[in-house]
Structures are given as C-alpha cells and as structure tokens.
Design a protein around this motif. Structure first.
Motif, PDB file in Angstrom:
ATOM      1  N   TRP A  30       1.766 -27.550   1.476  1.00  0.00           N
ATOM      2  CA  TRP A  30       0.405 -27.988   1.756  1.00  0.00           C
ATOM      3  C   TRP A  30       0.387 -29.507   1.855  1.00  0.00           C
ATOM      4  O   TRP A  30       0.441 -30.194   0.875  1.00  0.00           O
ATOM      5  CB  TRP A  30      -0.548 -27.545   0.643  1.00  0.00           C
ATOM      6  CG  TRP A  30      -0.580 -26.073   0.466  1.00  0.00           C
ATOM      7  CD1 TRP A  30       0.009 -25.363  -0.529  1.00  0.00           C
ATOM      8  CD2 TRP A  30      -1.204 -25.120   1.314  1.00  0.00           C
ATOM      9  NE1 TRP A  30      -0.218 -24.028  -0.364  1.00  0.00           N
ATOM     10  CE2 TRP A  30      -0.970 -23.854   0.766  1.00  0.00           C
ATOM     11  CE3 TRP A  30      -1.945 -25.217   2.490  1.00  0.00           C
ATOM     12  CZ2 TRP A  30      -1.449 -22.685   1.343  1.00  0.00           C
ATOM     13  CZ3 TRP A  30      -2.416 -24.050   3.062  1.00  0.00           C
ATOM     14  CH2 TRP A  30      -2.174 -22.805   2.491  1.00  0.00           C
ATOM     15  N   GLN A  31       0.357 -30.019   3.046  1.00  0.00           N
ATOM     16  CA  GLN A  31       0.227 -31.456   3.263  1.00  0.00           C
ATOM     17  C   GLN A  31      -1.049 -31.706   4.061  1.00  0.00           C
ATOM     18  O   GLN A  31      -1.027 -32.229   5.152  1.00  0.00           O
ATOM     19  CB  GLN A  31       1.453 -32.010   3.987  1.00  0.00           C
ATOM     20  CG  GLN A  31       2.713 -31.931   3.150  1.00  0.00           C
ATOM     21  CD  GLN A  31       3.918 -32.467   3.898  1.00  0.00           C
ATOM     22  OE1 GLN A  31       4.021 -32.315   5.111  1.00  0.00           O
ATOM     23  NE2 GLN A  31       4.828 -33.086   3.178  1.00  0.00           N
ATOM     24  N   ARG A  32      -2.141 -31.314   3.472  1.00  0.00           N
ATOM     25  CA  ARG A  32      -3.420 -31.400   4.171  1.00  0.00           C
ATOM     26  C   ARG A  32      -3.823 -32.831   4.465  1.00  0.00           C
ATOM     27  O   ARG A  32      -4.617 -33.086   5.361  1.00  0.00           O
ATOM     28  CB  ARG A  32      -4.495 -30.698   3.359  1.00  0.00           C
ATOM     29  CG  ARG A  32      -4.271 -29.208   3.306  1.00  0.00           C
ATOM     30  CD  ARG A  32      -5.368 -28.513   2.574  1.00  0.00           C
ATOM     31  NE  ARG A  32      -5.126 -27.075   2.636  1.00  0.00           N
ATOM     32  CZ  ARG A  32      -5.817 -26.191   1.973  1.00  0.00           C
ATOM     33  NH1 ARG A  32      -6.800 -26.587   1.192  1.00  0.00           N
ATOM     34  NH2 ARG A  32      -5.554 -24.914   2.084  1.00  0.00           N
ATOM     35  N   GLU A  33      -3.282 -33.782   3.711  1.00  0.00           N
ATOM     36  CA  GLU A  33      -3.634 -35.181   3.971  1.00  0.00           C
ATOM     37  C   GLU A  33      -3.200 -35.618   5.368  1.00  0.00           C
ATOM     38  O   GLU A  33      -3.734 -36.567   5.929  1.00  0.00           O
ATOM     39  CB  GLU A  33      -3.026 -36.107   2.912  1.00  0.00           C
ATOM     40  CG  GLU A  33      -1.511 -36.215   2.942  1.00  0.00           C
ATOM     41  CD  GLU A  33      -0.780 -35.090   2.199  1.00  0.00           C
ATOM     42  OE1 GLU A  33       0.455 -35.126   2.190  1.00  0.00           O
ATOM     43  OE2 GLU A  33      -1.433 -34.194   1.648  1.00  0.00           O
ATOM     44  N   LEU A  34      -2.232 -34.908   5.963  1.00  0.00           N
ATOM     45  CA  LEU A  34      -1.809 -35.235   7.322  1.00  0.00           C
ATOM     46  C   LEU A  34      -2.899 -34.937   8.346  1.00  0.00           C
ATOM     47  O   LEU A  34      -2.887 -35.478   9.448  1.00  0.00           O
ATOM     48  CB  LEU A  34      -0.545 -34.452   7.682  1.00  0.00           C
ATOM     49  CG  LEU A  34       0.699 -34.778   6.867  1.00  0.00           C
ATOM     50  CD1 LEU A  34       1.844 -33.858   7.265  1.00  0.00           C
ATOM     51  CD2 LEU A  34       1.101 -36.228   7.047  1.00  0.00           C
ATOM     52  N   CYS A  36      -6.160 -35.515   7.868  1.00  0.00           N
ATOM     53  CA  CYS A  36      -7.310 -36.411   7.697  1.00  0.00           C
ATOM     54  C   CYS A  36      -7.365 -37.418   8.840  1.00  0.00           C
ATOM     55  O   CYS A  36      -6.343 -37.967   9.259  1.00  0.00           O
ATOM     56  CB  CYS A  36      -7.225 -37.142   6.359  1.00  0.00           C
ATOM     57  SG  CYS A  36      -7.377 -36.044   4.948  1.00  0.00           S
ATOM     58  N   ARG A  38      -8.257 -40.987  10.734  1.00  0.00           N
ATOM     59  CA  ARG A  38      -8.206 -42.394  10.330  1.00  0.00           C
ATOM     60  C   ARG A  38      -9.619 -42.897  10.088  1.00  0.00           C
ATOM     61  O   ARG A  38     -10.569 -42.422  10.684  1.00  0.00           O
ATOM     62  CB  ARG A  38      -7.558 -43.229  11.430  1.00  0.00           C
ATOM     63  CG  ARG A  38      -6.113 -42.919  11.638  1.00  0.00           C
ATOM     64  CD  ARG A  38      -5.564 -43.843  12.732  1.00  0.00           C
ATOM     65  NE  ARG A  38      -4.186 -43.558  12.976  1.00  0.00           N
ATOM     66  CZ  ARG A  38      -3.761 -42.796  13.990  1.00  0.00           C
ATOM     67  NH1 ARG A  38      -4.610 -42.288  14.820  1.00  0.00           N
ATOM     68  NH2 ARG A  38      -2.476 -42.574  14.150  1.00  0.00           N
ATOM     69  N   ASP A  39      -9.733 -43.864   9.245  1.00  0.00           N
ATOM     70  CA  ASP A  39     -11.037 -44.453   8.979  1.00  0.00           C
ATOM     71  C   ASP A  39     -10.946 -45.953   9.220  1.00  0.00           C
ATOM     72  O   ASP A  39     -10.336 -46.648   8.406  1.00  0.00           O
ATOM     73  CB  ASP A  39     -11.479 -44.162   7.548  1.00  0.00           C
ATOM     74  CG  ASP A  39     -12.916 -44.578   7.305  1.00  0.00           C
ATOM     75  OD1 ASP A  39     -13.665 -44.737   8.297  1.00  0.00           O
ATOM     76  OD2 ASP A  39     -13.275 -44.742   6.133  1.00  0.00           O
TER      77      ASP A  39
END
Length: 97
Positions: A30-34, A36, A38-39
């Motif tokens: 689980w690498q859900r941060e990939l 996200c 950009r902000d």
C-alpha cells in the motif's frame, strides 16, 4: 489502481484465501501516498488525446464510411456444439505458476 499483473496477483491471492490460506503468499503493498496530487497541481505532460476535434461522424460513435461492411451472423446448433467441444478440452485452471 492496478495493472494486469496486479490484477492477476490479486486473483491468485483471492484463490489462496478461498482455498483455506490464512493470508496470501504475496502481501499487498500500500503506497497510497503515490496517488496524492501535488499541492499546487501542475501539468507535466500535454495530453493531445483530449484535444477537441471536429465532429465528422454525424453524431455516431463510429464514422459511417461507405467501405464499412455490416453483416449479421448466427451460431446454430452445430457451431454451438463445436464451441462447447473446444472449450471442454481446455484446462479450467486460470493461473499456472
């Protein structure tokens, strides 16, 4: 999100659990941060496939060219039997490791 290899890995894991395993032999990553954004977001590639194009299809999905062939077909009892014979000889196991 997954690709074909990820889907196959998922189906194998599902098969293992359905056959009594307490956990799959390959654990999920689980690498859900990939996923996200950009902000602030920024465009890094031009996607020309989404460009507006002229509608020359007269409202249809497929252009109605004069060289397009349209035919109906019917699978009668003989062909259905042949298809059934063909598939009755194929292995039922989906995944071979």
């Amino acid at each position: 999100m997954s690709d074909a290899a990820g889907f196959v890995q998922f189906m194998i894991a599902l098969n293992e659990i359905a056959n009594g395993a307490s956990e799959p032999s390959t654990l999920a990553v689980w690498q859900r941060e990939l996923l996200c954004a950009r902000d602030p977001p920024r465009v890094t590639c031009a996607h020309h496939k989404y460009d507006e194009v002229d509608d020359n299809t007269n409202g249809t999905i497929v252009p109605l060219d004069n060289d397009m062939e349209h035919r109906s077909f019917l699978f009668g009892p003989t062909r259905i039997s042949a298809i059934r014979r063909f598939y009755s000889n194929t292995p039922t196991r989906m995944f071979h490791l």
